[in-house]
Design an enzyme around this catalytic site. Structure first.
Site, mmCIF file in Angstrom:
data_model
loop_
_atom_site.group_PDB
_atom_site.id
_atom_site.type_symbol
_atom_site.label_atom_id
_atom_site.label_comp_id
_atom_site.label_asym_id
_atom_site.label_seq_id
_atom_site.Cartn_x
_atom_site.Cartn_y
_atom_site.Cartn_z
ATOM 1 C CE LYS A 183 -2.725 -14.813 15.229
ATOM 2 N NZ LYS A 183 -2.917 -15.242 16.626
ATOM 3 C CB SER A 184 3.721 -17.141 16.559
ATOM 4 O OG SER A 184 2.521 -17.851 16.602
ATOM 5 N NE ARG A 240 6.876 -17.352 20.687
ATOM 6 C CZ ARG A 240 5.586 -17.677 20.567
ATOM 7 N NH1 ARG A 240 4.756 -16.892 19.896
ATOM 8 N NH2 ARG A 240 5.120 -18.781 21.131
ATOM 9 N N GLY A 284 -4.913 -15.351 22.800
ATOM 10 C CA GLY A 284 -4.379 -16.275 23.807
ATOM 11 C C GLY A 284 -2.889 -16.075 24.006
ATOM 12 C CB SER A 312 0.779 -25.562 24.685
ATOM 13 O OG SER A 312 0.612 -24.166 24.830
ATOM 14 C CG ASP A 351 -2.834 -22.048 14.827
ATOM 15 O OD1 ASP A 351 -3.503 -22.582 15.737
ATOM 16 O OD2 ASP A 351 -1.937 -21.211 15.048
ATOM 17 C CE LYS A 397 -5.028 -24.391 19.338
ATOM 18 N NZ LYS A 397 -3.807 -23.887 19.953
ATOM 19 N NE ARG A 454 -9.622 -22.009 15.262
ATOM 20 C CZ ARG A 454 -8.482 -21.353 15.363
ATOM 21 N NH1 ARG A 454 -7.338 -22.011 15.380
ATOM 22 N NH2 ARG A 454 -8.487 -20.030 15.433
ATOM 23 N NE ARG A 474 -5.057 -19.496 13.135
ATOM 24 C CZ ARG A 474 -4.194 -18.588 12.704
ATOM 25 N NH1 ARG A 474 -4.207 -18.203 11.437
ATOM 26 N NH2 ARG A 474 -3.304 -18.049 13.531
HETATM 27 C C1 S3P Z 1 0.733 -19.909 19.451
HETATM 28 C C2 S3P Z 1 0.682 -21.213 19.850
HETATM 29 C C3 S3P Z 1 -0.415 -22.145 19.517
HETATM 30 C C4 S3P Z 1 -1.246 -21.617 18.365
HETATM 31 C C5 S3P Z 1 -1.583 -20.166 18.512
HETATM 32 C C6 S3P Z 1 -0.318 -19.325 18.605
HETATM 33 C C7 S3P Z 1 1.873 -19.080 19.866
HETATM 34 O O1 S3P Z 1 -1.259 -22.292 20.641
HETATM 35 O O2 S3P Z 1 -2.431 -22.387 18.217
HETATM 36 O O3 S3P Z 1 -2.352 -19.736 17.398
HETATM 37 O O4 S3P Z 1 2.092 -18.002 19.284
HETATM 38 O O5 S3P Z 1 2.608 -19.496 20.773
HETATM 39 P P1 S3P Z 1 -0.916 -23.321 21.837
HETATM 40 O O6 S3P Z 1 0.321 -22.892 22.490
HETATM 41 O O7 S3P Z 1 -2.093 -23.234 22.758
HETATM 42 O O8 S3P Z 1 -0.794 -24.657 21.184
#
Ligand code: S3P
Length: 427
Positions: free
Chosen positions: A21-22, A26, A93, A165, A313, A340, A344, A386
Site C-alpha cells: 500500500k505505501s 507513492r 492518512g 513518520s 502497523d 492511527k 490501537r 488492521r
Molecule cells: C505510512 C507510514 C506510517 C504507517 C502508515 C503508512 C506511509 O505512518 O503507519 O500505515 O505509507 O508512509 P506514519 O508516517 O504516521 O508513521
C-alpha cells in the site's frame, strides 16, 4: 458485515499478498507529477489506493487499468488541474498527508477531506513544516481535516521531525521538489524509506546522511515502470497465523522485505519464529523474497526504541502472538499507535480483554505475559482494517467462535483477506 472465525489446526499452501500500500500510493503520486506514462504492476487493490487514484483523477490525471497493470498519464510537476470539488482521502492518512505536500505547491486552491476516523487524526504534523515552507494551509480547528490549501511558491527547509513518520518525511520531500534549493528532513529514528527509494526511479537524486535525507528543487520527474512488491503488512497476518498454529507450513510469495518495514520478521525471529527467506531479489530499489513460515514455540520479547517505526502497523498482531508466547512481551515507545486509524493501544487491549486476556496498558504501549487462553467472543473492529484482520487471526487460535464486526473494513488494505484465509485452512 460480520465474519465468524472458528479455531483451526493447520495453515498450509502459498499466498501472494496484495501489492504494498505505501509503495502504491507513492508510485501513483510520483507518476502523476512525472512527465509521461508511468506503469505500475501489482498495485495495491485496497480502498486507500482507490482514494489516492480518485484524488489524482480529480486533479486531471488519467489513470487506466490494463489487466495487472495501471497506467498513470503524468502531467509533469505543474500540470495538475484545479479540482472542481473537495478531494476525498477517505480513511487514508498517507493520501491526505503526502498529497498535501504536492497540493501546497500548486497554483490553485484545493480542499482535502477524509472520513470520520481520518478527520480525528493530527494534521498539524504536516501543516507546521509545510507552513515553514511558506505553504498556506488551513486545517479545521488548528489540526484536523478538512485541510484548505491555497497553493503557491514554496521555500526549501531543513526540518527535524518530532516523531519518526514516513508520512511527514514524504510530504516535506514531495513539497521540496517544488522549492528552490535543498530541502532536508532529519528524523529521530528511521521511518519507512519508500519515498527515498522510489524518487531515483523517477530520475531524482536523493541524498542521505544517517537520519537526514534531502532533495534538490525545483525538480522534474520522469516516468517510471514500477513493480510493487507484496505488502509485508498484509503478509504479516498469515506469517503470525502460521507461526502460532501447530503443523503449519505456509509460503508467502513476493513479499517486500525493506529493512525499514520488516520489523515483524525480526521480532518474530527474536520470539523463536521459523522464517526461511527464499529467492531474494530486488525491484525498483526494494528488496523482495519468498518467505516460508513454519509453526514454532514462541517466547516473549521487549519491543521499543528504533524498532518501533519498523513494526508500527504490525503491533496489534504482535499483541495476539504475545498471548501465545512464553513469558513477558512488552511494547514501549509506541505512542504513535494512539493516532492511527483507531487508538490501537485501546482497541487491542479492549478486544484482548474481551477474549479473557490479562494485559497492562501504558500511555505508549502494553505488556502481557503468556501463554494465555483466548476465548471466542464478539470483537469490535472499530472500522480499523488492521484490528479486524488481527482479531481474525486471534479467532483461529481461540476457544469457540469469534465474530468480527464491521469486517468489511479489511478492504482498506486487503480486499479478499477473509476469502484467502478460508482457502488456506487445512483441517
Ligand atoms: C505510512 C507510514 C506510517 C504507517 C502508515 C503508512 C506511509 O505512518 O503507519 O500505515 O505509507 O508512509 P506514519 O508516517 O504516521 O508513521
Amino acid at each position: 458485515m460480520d465474519r465468524t472465525i472458528h479455531p483451526i489446526n493447520r495453515l498450509s499452501g502459498s499466498i501472494t499478498p496484495p501489492g504494498d500500500k505505501s509503495i502504491s500510493h507513492r508510485a501513483l503520486m510520483m507518476g502523476a507529477i512525472g512527465n509521461g506514462t508511468t506503469t505500475i504492476i501489482h498495485c495495491s487493490p485496497g480502498k486507500d489506493i482507490k482514494s489516492t487514484q480518485n484524488c489524482l483523477k480529480q486533479l486531471g490525471i488519467i489513470i487506466e487499468s490494463e489487466g495487472e497493470k495501471i497506467h498513470v498519464h503524468g502531467r509533469g510537476m505543474r500540470g495538475l488541474f484545479p479540482p472542481q470539488q473537495a478531494l476525498d482521502a477517505g480513511n487514508s492518512g498517507t493520501t491526505m498527508r503526502l498529497l498535501s505536500g504536492i497540493l501546497a505547491a500548486q497554483p490553485f486552491e484545493s480542499t482535502i477531506t477524509g472520513d470520520t476516523s481520518l478527520s480525528k487524526r493530527p494534521m498539524n504534523r504536516i501543516v507546521d513544516p509545510l507552513r515553514q515552507m511558506h505553504a498556506q494551509i488551513d486545517p479545521r480547528n488548528g489540526s484536523y481535516a478538512p485541510l484548505h490549501i491555497h497553493g503557491g511558491q514554496l521555500s526549501s527547509i531543513t526540518y527535524r521531525t518530532p516523531v519518526p513518520s514516513a508520512q511527514i518525511k514524504s510530504a516535506i520531500l514531495l513539497a521540496g521538489l517544488y522549492a528552490n534549493g535543498t530541502t532536508s528532513v532529519i528524523e529521530p529514528s528511521l521511518s519507512r524509506d519508500h519515498t527515498e527509494r522510489m524518487l531515483p526511479c523517477f530520475g531524482i537524486e536523493v541524498n542521505r546522511d544517517c537520519l537526514e535525507v534531502s532533495v534538490e528543487g525545483p525538480a522534474q520527474l520522469q516516468s517510471a515502470d514500477i513493480s510493487v512488491p507484496g505488502d509485508i503488512s498484509s503478509a504479516a497476518f498469515f506469517i503470525i497465523a502460521a507461526s502460532l498454529i501447530g503443523h503449519s507450513n505456509l509460503l508467502l510469495k513476493n513479499v517486500g522485505i525493506n529493512p525499514t518495514r520488516k520489523g515483524i520478521l525480526d521480532v518474530l525471529e527474536n520470539m523463536g519464529g521459523q522464517i526461511s527467506y527464499q529467492n531474494k531479489r530486488e525491484s525498483n530499489n526494494e528488496p523482495i523474497a519468498d518467505l516460508l513460515i513454519k509453526s514454532s514455540k514462541l517466547y516473549g520479547v521487549s519491543i521499543e526504541g528504533i524498532l518501533i517505526p519498523k513494526v508500527i502497523d504490525e503491533i496489534p498482531l504482535i499483541a495476539i502472538a504475545a498471548t501465545q508466547a512464553k513469558g513477558k512481551t512488552m511494547v514501549r515507545d509506541a505512542k504513535e499507535l494512539r493516532v492511527k486509524e483507531t487508538d490501537r493501544i485501546t482497541s487491542v487491549a479492549t478486544n484482548l480483554k474481551k477474549m479473557g486476556v490479562k494485559i497492562d496498558v501504558f500511555d505508549d504501549g502494553f505488556a502481557l505475559t503468556g501463554p494465555q487462553k483466548l476465548h471466542g467472543t464478539v470483537i469490535d473492529s472499530y472500522g480499523d482494517h488492521r484490528i479486524a484482520m488481527s482479531f481474525a487471526i486471534a479467532g483461529l487460535i481461540a476457544e469457540g467462535k469469534t465474530t468480527i464486526q464491521n469486517a468489511e473494513c479489511a478492504e482498506i488494505s486487503y480486499p479478499g483477506f477473509f476469502e484467502t484465509l478460508e482457502k488456506m485452512i487445512d483441517d
